[in-house]
Design a protein around this motif. Structure first.
Motif, PDB file in Angstrom:
ATOM      1  N   GLU B  50       0.850  -1.195   0.000  1.00 26.33           N
ATOM      2  CA  GLU B  50       0.000   0.000   0.000  1.00 26.33           C
ATOM      3  C   GLU B  50       0.886   1.245   0.000  1.00 26.33           C
ATOM      4  O   GLU B  50       1.843   1.316   0.763  1.00 26.33           O
ATOM      5  CB  GLU B  50      -0.859   0.028   1.263  1.00 26.33           C
ATOM      6  N   PRO B  51       0.567   2.257  -0.817  1.00 26.65           N
ATOM      7  CA  PRO B  51       1.358   3.501  -0.747  1.00 26.65           C
ATOM      8  C   PRO B  51       1.148   4.206   0.589  1.00 26.65           C
ATOM      9  O   PRO B  51       0.047   4.181   1.133  1.00 26.65           O
ATOM     10  CB  PRO B  51       0.793   4.344  -1.895  1.00 26.65           C
ATOM     11  N   LEU B  52       2.223   4.797   1.112  1.00 25.49           N
ATOM     12  CA  LEU B  52       2.131   5.528   2.375  1.00 25.49           C
ATOM     13  C   LEU B  52       2.117   7.021   2.077  1.00 25.49           C
ATOM     14  O   LEU B  52       3.104   7.567   1.606  1.00 25.49           O
ATOM     15  CB  LEU B  52       3.334   5.174   3.263  1.00 25.49           C
ATOM     16  N   SER B  53       0.992   7.666   2.319  1.00 21.85           N
ATOM     17  CA  SER B  53       0.928   9.101   2.037  1.00 21.85           C
ATOM     18  C   SER B  53       0.838   9.924   3.310  1.00 21.85           C
ATOM     19  O   SER B  53       1.163  11.096   3.326  1.00 21.85           O
ATOM     20  CB  SER B  53      -0.264   9.422   1.128  1.00 21.85           C
ATOM     21  N   ASN B  54       0.419   9.314   4.394  1.00 24.38           N
ATOM     22  CA  ASN B  54       0.278  10.064   5.641  1.00 24.38           C
ATOM     23  C   ASN B  54       0.747   9.207   6.807  1.00 24.38           C
ATOM     24  O   ASN B  54       0.173   8.172   7.096  1.00 24.38           O
ATOM     25  CB  ASN B  54      -1.196  10.458   5.815  1.00 24.38           C
ATOM     26  N   ILE B  55       1.822   9.655   7.468  1.00 26.37           N
ATOM     27  CA  ILE B  55       2.365   8.868   8.563  1.00 26.37           C
ATOM     28  C   ILE B  55       1.743   9.260   9.890  1.00 26.37           C
ATOM     29  O   ILE B  55       2.030   8.669  10.911  1.00 26.37           O
ATOM     30  CB  ILE B  55       3.889   9.027   8.696  1.00 26.37           C
ATOM     31  N   SER B  56       0.915  10.277   9.870  1.00 29.81           N
ATOM     32  CA  SER B  56       0.282  10.702  11.105  1.00 29.81           C
ATOM     33  C   SER B  56      -0.671   9.610  11.568  1.00 29.81           C
ATOM     34  O   SER B  56      -1.488   9.130  10.800  1.00 29.81           O
ATOM     35  CB  SER B  56      -0.479  11.998  10.861  1.00 29.81           C
ATOM     36  N   SER B  57      -0.541   9.230  12.840  1.00 27.54           N
ATOM     37  CA  SER B  57      -1.385   8.148  13.335  1.00 27.54           C
ATOM     38  C   SER B  57      -2.763   8.670  13.734  1.00 27.54           C
ATOM     39  O   SER B  57      -3.680   7.914  13.988  1.00 27.54           O
ATOM     40  CB  SER B  57      -0.711   7.459  14.524  1.00 27.54           C
ATOM     41  N   SER B  58      -2.880   9.995  13.808  1.00 29.52           N
ATOM     42  CA  SER B  58      -4.155  10.551  14.261  1.00 29.52           C
ATOM     43  C   SER B  58      -5.222  10.425  13.167  1.00 29.52           C
ATOM     44  O   SER B  58      -4.928  10.448  11.976  1.00 29.52           O
ATOM     45  CB  SER B  58      -3.985  12.015  14.646  1.00 29.52           C
ATOM     46  N   ILE B  59      -6.437  10.305  13.604  1.00 32.03           N
ATOM     47  CA  ILE B  59      -7.555  10.247  12.677  1.00 32.03           C
ATOM     48  C   ILE B  59      -7.918  11.685  12.317  1.00 32.03           C
ATOM     49  O   ILE B  59      -7.955  12.557  13.181  1.00 32.03           O
ATOM     50  CB  ILE B  59      -8.753   9.527  13.333  1.00 32.03           C
ATOM     51  N   LEU B  60      -8.138  11.925  11.039  1.00 29.26           N
ATOM     52  CA  LEU B  60      -8.417  13.297  10.631  1.00 29.26           C
ATOM     53  C   LEU B  60      -9.653  13.828  11.369  1.00 29.26           C
ATOM     54  O   LEU B  60     -10.732  13.253  11.276  1.00 29.26           O
ATOM     55  CB  LEU B  60      -8.645  13.357   9.121  1.00 29.26           C
TER      56      LEU B  60
END
Lengths: 474, 95
Positions: B50-60
């Motif tokens: 899977e491509p990784l575009s957002n490493i932030s673990s928080s839910i938007l």
């Protein structure tokens, strides 16, 4: 020289051993004396004295009251111009304050000025700035050295004792590498710990604010002052910020330190391998367990970064079009010509190079082959760290593959310049916290740095390990 | 060679950046060098990754849909290279 420690200076101010005004005057004097190093893009003595006057009347308790700090000129500041070291923002006066600088102002800090950087934070030597090179304060006569980059001005300001701490931003190593080159402490926290609101964007999935100081204690004080949730940055983490300073201790007994075999790279100077071994020995002596680990996709981190970062930059920098703020070309007969001339004249060589690469890898027909591919490899790199952190608590490596190099040396070959970030980029791609602390010297007596990486939001363990190494080295 | 004169002109046009001849030549050289170097990523098998575009673990997070007035238009217009009656001004688009 007095006042080298931020922590001790806070105490001296509290005990009235020195006044805020006296302290500021000392730093104003230092800054003027070292003006040849071209560390500041913006320095205005009167503005410092104005801040002093307001603080002297303020009777409330503030954590950093009167502490002189330098701000990387990528953070928007309401009372000082913000240029990102670019001609295109030459006359930009933000109408708002960045989250990070507002936090520091709320703590009572005094901003002594805005520091030089690589244009839009793109570079590793602070030599792509529109305002000229910054010179590393550790340079010997006759051979000016680079301070590293992109936050070279901030690292140099701390090293030259022109402030007690400074802000920086780190996208692929822009705090850790200059910290290593200038012999100071620099920490890039976990992606999301500090809000990016009000920081001129370079590569939004990588950009993260952090700090430079003279020692680990001071770094823990400053980092806890700028961290925190901000709803204006959608990637900002909504977590309780620990009291890093209060919790600081150098008990690392039982921690497992991972040593990645892939970071032994051909051509790394022997003295860097030596300080790395030395650091490992110190940690072991202090009760840590040492474990050899593997991060198999490490060699692909740099090419991955140099697709993703320019792609995001090409999109972020589209806003600089000469319409709403900043520079506008005077040769304009049509709207298109205004855009093209403004951007052609307003951006420097490296920034244009990255916008062009970014545009290419995002363009129709190439998106999958480059950008999507890079995002997939990024996932594998992040997975490597996830696997490694099942076996260890922290990872210790050198910060940079060399000590500070002479200015103007590596400009012609972009790939050679990009290799400066070889040890720092992987953790950036994975969003991990990393600190660089001075540890050992090379044969020319220039400082070298050790990098400590932690798990997401495990800054406390990173600080504790840094403190252990620092104490052994003093 | 991945990048030739036509490609660099096309990218420069997409980027809205005017390049002179010397710059174009330099960037053709640089971009080819960099693109050849990043080609090493093709050694990596990324099937089923899977491509990784957002490493932030928080839910938007969602926010309430309320307006707020952070800056006044005058303050914002102070930075404008050209302005006219409370608006940003640009060269004429329609004759």
């Amino acid at each position: 020289m007095m006042f080298k420690s931020l922590k001790n200076t806070i105490q001296s101010l509290e005990k009235n051993e020195i006044s805020i005004k006296e302290l500021s005057q000392e730093y104003i004097r230092n800054i003027k004396e070292k003006s040849n190093l071209n560390i500041f893009i913006h320095f205005d003595e009167q503005k410092i004295l104005n801040q002093v006057e307001i603080l002297e009347k303020d009777k409330s308790n503030k954590k950093l009251k009167g502490i002189p700090l330098a701000i990387k000129d990528l953070f928007c500041t309401k009372d000082m111009p913000t240029t990102a070291a670019s001609k295109i923002l030459k006359n930009f006066n933000p109408s708002y304050e960045s989250f990070v600088t507002q936090k520091l102002l709320d703590c009572g800090a005094i901003f002594v000025g805005k520091t030089n950087l690589d244009e839009f934070a793109m570079g590793s030597a602070t030599d792509t700035s529109y305002f000229g090179n910054t010179i590393n304060p550790l340079s010997k006569d006759g051979e000016p050295l680079a301070p590293g980059g992109s936050s070279g001005g901030s690292a140099a300001a701390v090293a030259a004792n022109l402030c007690l701490g400074a802000t920086g931003t780190d996208t692929g190593g822009s705090i850790r590498q200059p910290a290593s080159f200038c012999g100071v402490v620099g920490i890039k926290p976990t992606y999301g710990l500090c809000s990016r609101w009000g920081i001129a964007a370079f590569a939004s999935s990588l950009d993260q604010a952090g700090v430079f100081t003279n020692n680990t204690e001071d770094a823990s004080i400053l980092l806890e002052s700028i961290a925190g949730f901000d709803e204006r940055d959608s990637t900002s983490a909504n977590i309780e910020i620990p009291n890093y300073f209060k919790n600081l201790n150098h008990d690392i007994v039982g921690r497992t330190i991972g040593i990645p075999e892939e970071y032994s790279i051909d051509g790394t100077p022997e003295e860097i391998s030596k300080i790395w071994e030395e650091a490992i020995k110190v940690l072991e002596k202090n009760g840590a367990k040492i474990k050899n680990i593997s991060l198999p996709h490490t060699k692909y981190a740099l090419p991955t970064y140099y697709i993703i970062a320019p792609a995001e930059a090409s999109s972020n920098l589209a806003r600089y079009d000469g319409v709403k703020y900043g520079y506008r070309s005077s040769e304009i007969d049509s709207l298109d010509e205004m855009y093209e001339n403004t951007r052609g004249e307003g951006f420097g060589k490296e920034v244009k190079r990255r916008i062009l690469i970014g545009t290419y890898v995002l363009s129709a027909g190439y998106y999958d082959a480059y950008y999507l591919k890079a995002q997939k490899v990024r996932k594998l790199i992040a997975n490597d760290f996830n696997e490694a952190f099942k076996e260890c608590d922290l990872i210790v490596t050198p910060t940079a593959p060399s000590a500070a190099f002479p200015l103007n040396k590596e400009q012609d070959d972009p790939i050679k310049m990009y290799l400066n970030d070889v040890f720092t980029v992987p953790a950036s791609l994975a969003g991990l916290p990393g600190i660089s602390i001075p540890f050992g010297k090379d044969k020319n007596n220039l400082p070298l740095g050790i990098q400590i990486l932690g798990k997401h939001f495990d800054e406390q363990e990173v600080f504790n390990t840094a403190l252990t190494l620092e104490k052994s080295y003093e | 060679m991945k990048i030739d004169k036509n490609t660099i002109n096309k990218i420069a046009r997409l980027s809205r950046i005017k390049l002179d001849d010397k710059e174009s030549e330099d960037y053709i050289k640089d971009l080819n060098l960099i693109l050849d170097w990043v080609d090493q990523l093709n050694e990596v098998n990324t099937d089923k990754v899977e491509p990784l575009s957002n490493i932030s673990s928080s839910i938007l997070p969602k926010r309430d849909d309320v307006s707020n007035d952070t800056n006044s238009s005058e303050e914002i217009l102070e930075n404008a290279p050209d302005k006219l009656e409370g608006f940003f001004a640009v060269p004429k688009v329609v004759e």
